[in-house]
Design a protein around this motif. Structure first.
Motif, PDB file in Angstrom:
ATOM      1  N   THR A  24      -3.322   8.373 -21.161  1.00 39.42           N
ATOM      2  CA  THR A  24      -3.728   8.348 -19.763  1.00 39.42           C
ATOM      3  C   THR A  24      -3.824   9.801 -19.330  1.00 39.42           C
ATOM      4  O   THR A  24      -2.826  10.533 -19.380  1.00 39.42           O
ATOM      5  CB  THR A  24      -2.723   7.603 -18.871  1.00 39.42           C
ATOM      6  OG1 THR A  24      -2.699   6.215 -19.230  1.00 39.42           O
ATOM      7  CG2 THR A  24      -3.123   7.723 -17.398  1.00 39.42           C
ATOM      8  N   LEU A  25      -5.002  10.232 -18.930  1.00 36.72           N
ATOM      9  CA  LEU A  25      -5.248  11.630 -18.605  1.00 36.72           C
ATOM     10  C   LEU A  25      -5.771  11.739 -17.168  1.00 36.72           C
ATOM     11  O   LEU A  25      -6.808  11.169 -16.848  1.00 36.72           O
ATOM     12  CB  LEU A  25      -6.275  12.240 -19.562  1.00 36.72           C
ATOM     13  CG  LEU A  25      -5.950  12.169 -21.057  1.00 36.72           C
ATOM     14  CD1 LEU A  25      -7.123  12.707 -21.871  1.00 36.72           C
ATOM     15  CD2 LEU A  25      -4.685  12.956 -21.373  1.00 36.72           C
ATOM     16  N   GLU A  26      -5.031  12.460 -16.331  1.00 37.46           N
ATOM     17  CA  GLU A  26      -5.504  12.775 -14.978  1.00 37.46           C
ATOM     18  C   GLU A  26      -5.741  14.275 -14.962  1.00 37.46           C
ATOM     19  O   GLU A  26      -4.796  15.061 -14.894  1.00 37.46           O
ATOM     20  CB  GLU A  26      -4.476  12.349 -13.930  1.00 37.46           C
ATOM     21  CG  GLU A  26      -5.055  12.293 -12.522  1.00 37.46           C
ATOM     22  CD  GLU A  26      -4.806  13.553 -11.729  1.00 37.46           C
ATOM     23  OE1 GLU A  26      -5.672  14.453 -11.792  1.00 37.46           O
ATOM     24  OE2 GLU A  26      -3.779  13.639 -11.054  1.00 37.46           O
ATOM     25  N   LEU A  27      -7.003  14.660 -15.060  1.00 39.23           N
ATOM     26  CA  LEU A  27      -7.367  16.053 -15.287  1.00 39.23           C
ATOM     27  C   LEU A  27      -7.906  16.687 -14.004  1.00 39.23           C
ATOM     28  O   LEU A  27      -7.685  16.183 -12.916  1.00 39.23           O
ATOM     29  CB  LEU A  27      -8.368  16.137 -16.439  1.00 39.23           C
ATOM     30  CG  LEU A  27      -7.915  15.424 -17.726  1.00 39.23           C
ATOM     31  CD1 LEU A  27      -8.977  15.534 -18.807  1.00 39.23           C
ATOM     32  CD2 LEU A  27      -6.576  15.961 -18.216  1.00 39.23           C
ATOM     33  N   GLY A  28      -8.587  17.795 -14.126  1.00 37.64           N
ATOM     34  CA  GLY A  28      -9.009  18.550 -12.957  1.00 37.64           C
ATOM     35  C   GLY A  28     -10.006  17.809 -12.096  1.00 37.64           C
ATOM     36  O   GLY A  28     -10.631  16.829 -12.498  1.00 37.64           O
ATOM     37  N   GLY A  29     -10.154  18.310 -10.889  1.00 35.76           N
ATOM     38  CA  GLY A  29     -11.124  17.741  -9.958  1.00 35.76           C
ATOM     39  C   GLY A  29     -11.825  18.832  -9.174  1.00 35.76           C
ATOM     40  O   GLY A  29     -11.243  19.877  -8.892  1.00 35.76           O
ATOM     41  N   ASN A  30     -13.082  18.592  -8.856  1.00 35.45           N
ATOM     42  CA  ASN A  30     -13.827  19.495  -7.970  1.00 35.45           C
ATOM     43  C   ASN A  30     -14.437  18.631  -6.868  1.00 35.45           C
ATOM     44  O   ASN A  30     -15.643  18.578  -6.693  1.00 35.45           O
ATOM     45  CB  ASN A  30     -14.898  20.261  -8.755  1.00 35.45           C
ATOM     46  CG  ASN A  30     -15.454  21.429  -7.983  1.00 35.45           C
ATOM     47  OD1 ASN A  30     -14.963  21.770  -6.908  1.00 35.45           O
ATOM     48  ND2 ASN A  30     -16.490  22.053  -8.513  1.00 35.45           N
ATOM     49  N   ASP A  31     -13.537  17.965  -6.134  1.00 32.05           N
ATOM     50  CA  ASP A  31     -13.922  16.906  -5.200  1.00 32.05           C
ATOM     51  C   ASP A  31     -14.858  17.409  -4.104  1.00 32.05           C
ATOM     52  O   ASP A  31     -14.603  18.444  -3.479  1.00 32.05           O
ATOM     53  CB  ASP A  31     -12.688  16.308  -4.532  1.00 32.05           C
ATOM     54  CG  ASP A  31     -11.820  15.521  -5.490  1.00 32.05           C
ATOM     55  OD1 ASP A  31     -12.002  15.657  -6.703  1.00 32.05           O
ATOM     56  OD2 ASP A  31     -10.947  14.772  -5.004  1.00 32.05           O
TER      57      ASP A  31
END
Length: 465
Positions: free
Chosen positions: A237-244
């Motif tokens: 389970t990977l919660e990686l970077g965001g550029n929302d």
């Protein structure tokens, strides 16, 4: 003995951990070896069958007792967190994070996961049951170290797994203090920490004794974990970077929405994966939005997290401070207009950077194309909603997005076209322990929270008859 004293080791055997605001040493973190890692995983493997055998009811009781203990020690935990991570005690910061650690622990205890009937007829029936996977590695970040660690460990423990926690090398003491409270209630070997730099993290991800890896952090590190896990075939389970991206629609009432937009971006001094990182505003509202955001950025209280009233703290580490500074300077060199902030605040401490609003910035500026992870928001103008959606989706990441406007149906239509795991309407970054959360594209895969989160750390078994 305080919690901090109990988890800080002898200076001769540990690594100094600085106060994020002052850079003074607040304690010493252990530095574990690969041999220690091997022993920890072996102990977790031995403890897992007994922990699994006690059943959901007993594990839920223990987790609720842990949640009570977190609440009883909330003030002390919040001070450790504020000093090590930098976020102020007040506002949606350190006390908020400790409360979230309690809430998500309790939610993991109380969420029901029933067998699923997937087929039924006169001739038979098929059910899906979920059991324990085995040993789970929980590799956490430095921005929300306590809360995100709980997201990983509480559901894993509830499902009967044992857990090895590897905290960020930047924020180990706050996580160790949280685990000390957990371990007051858990049998030996069920929950263990392994502390060190990226080498020990890489060794953990590639270890043959794992059944599952949960990681929250950068996309680049996530890719390396995927490569390392190829050797053990651990589930991920990977919660990686965001550029929302956020899109403000024509007719939006900024007087009602602007504070939500501001805090959707500047929560934790911008150091949140699912913060609003790029704001696209219709040309009819652009100047008003820029001016109001600049006012909020100028007026927000920033300073040492232990001082009452401060709502923004420093960047947590020098590397992140340098990244934010470089991205603002690149935008400035391209002709962007810095309407608030745009400079360090050395009078507050070494790693403070003023809350910054950047207008008239090019789409190809690094501040737009890269995740800034700091107190800086670029505001971009658009005239056509189709163009705004194309620009918002023009990123390799897809964690979150938001739409701001008066017509909910119109906002939902736009939300359907945005490439993100979660799209908020007239809010950004709000999370609920019952609502699944996860990203698309290079923002990772898998979901956390609620029933979906329990399934993610469970082993599905189909029973047909």
């Amino acid at each position: 003995m305080t919690l901090l004293d109990s988890v800080s080791v002898d200076p001769r055997a540990g690594r100094p951990i600085p106060d994020a605001a002052t850079r003074e040493t607040i304690g010493y973190a252990p530095v574990h070896s690969s041999a220690y890692l091997d022993e920890a995983i072996a102990a977790a493997r031995r403890a897992q069958p007994t922990w699994d055998a006690i059943g959901h009811v007993e594990r839920s009781r223990i987790l609720n007792d842990i949640a009570d203990d977190i609440r009883a020690n909330a003030d002390e935990l919040a001070v450790i967190l504020s000093r090590e991570q930098g976020k102020p005690l007040d506002g949606p910061n350190a006390r908020f994070e400790v409360a979230a650690a309690e809430l998500w622990t309790r939610n993991a205890a109380d969420t029901r996961l029933e067998p699923e009937i997937v087929f039924e007829s006169e001739d038979g029936r098929a059910e899906v049951h979920y059991g324990a996977l085995g040993v789970v590695a929980a590799i956490g970040p430095w921005n929300w170290p306590m809360m995100i660690t709980v997201w990983q460990i509480a559901p894993s423990l509830r499902m009967g797994n044992t857990v090895i926690v590897k905290p960020s090398e930047y924020t180990p003491l706050s996580v160790l203090a949280l685990l000390a409270i957990y371990n007051r209630h858990l049998p030996s070997g069920v929950l263990t920490s392994v502390v060190g730099d990226r080498e020990i993290g890489a060794a953990l991800a590639a270890h043959s004794g794992l059944d599952k890896i949960m990681f929250t952090g950068s996309t680049d590190t996530g890719r390396r974990i995927i490569e390392g896990s190829a050797h053990n075939l651990a589930r991920l389970t990977l919660e990686l970077g965001g550029n929302d991206a956020g899109i403000v629609l024509p007719g939006a009432d900024l007087s009602q929405l602007i504070e939500g937009i501001f805090w959707g971006s500047f929560l934790n001094s911008g150091q949140t994966c699912a913060n609003l990182k790029r704001l696209y505003v219709h040309e009819s509202l652009y100047d008003e939005a820029v001016a109001e955001l600049a006012t909020l950025a100028t007026e927000v209280a920033m300073g040492n997290g232990l001082q009452p009233g401060n709502l923004l703290g420093p960047l947590q580490n020098q590397r992140q401070f340098d990244t934010v500074s470089a991205l603002v300077e690149d935008a400035r060199a391209r002709g962007a207009r810095v309407v608030a902030g745009g400079t360090p605040a050395p009078e507050l401490g070494p790693l403070f950077y003023r809350a910054t609003i950047v207008a008239d910035v090019d789409d190809d500026a690094r501040l737009v194309t890269e995740e800034q992870f700091g107190p800086v928001l670029p505001v971009l103008r658009y005239s056509n909603i189709d163009d705004a959606i194309i620009r918002a989706n023009n990123t390799e990441q897809g964690l979150g997005a938001s739409v701001w406007g008066p017509d909910i149906d119109e906002a939902k239509t736009v939300a359907q076209r945005l490439d993100a795991g979660t799209v908020w309407i007239n809010q950004h970054g709000t999370l609920n322990p019952l609502v699944p959360f996860g990203g698309l594209k290079a923002s990772g895969y898998g979901q956390e929270f609620g029933v979906q989160g329990l399934k993610a750390v469970g082993a599905p078994k189909v029973i047909s008859h």
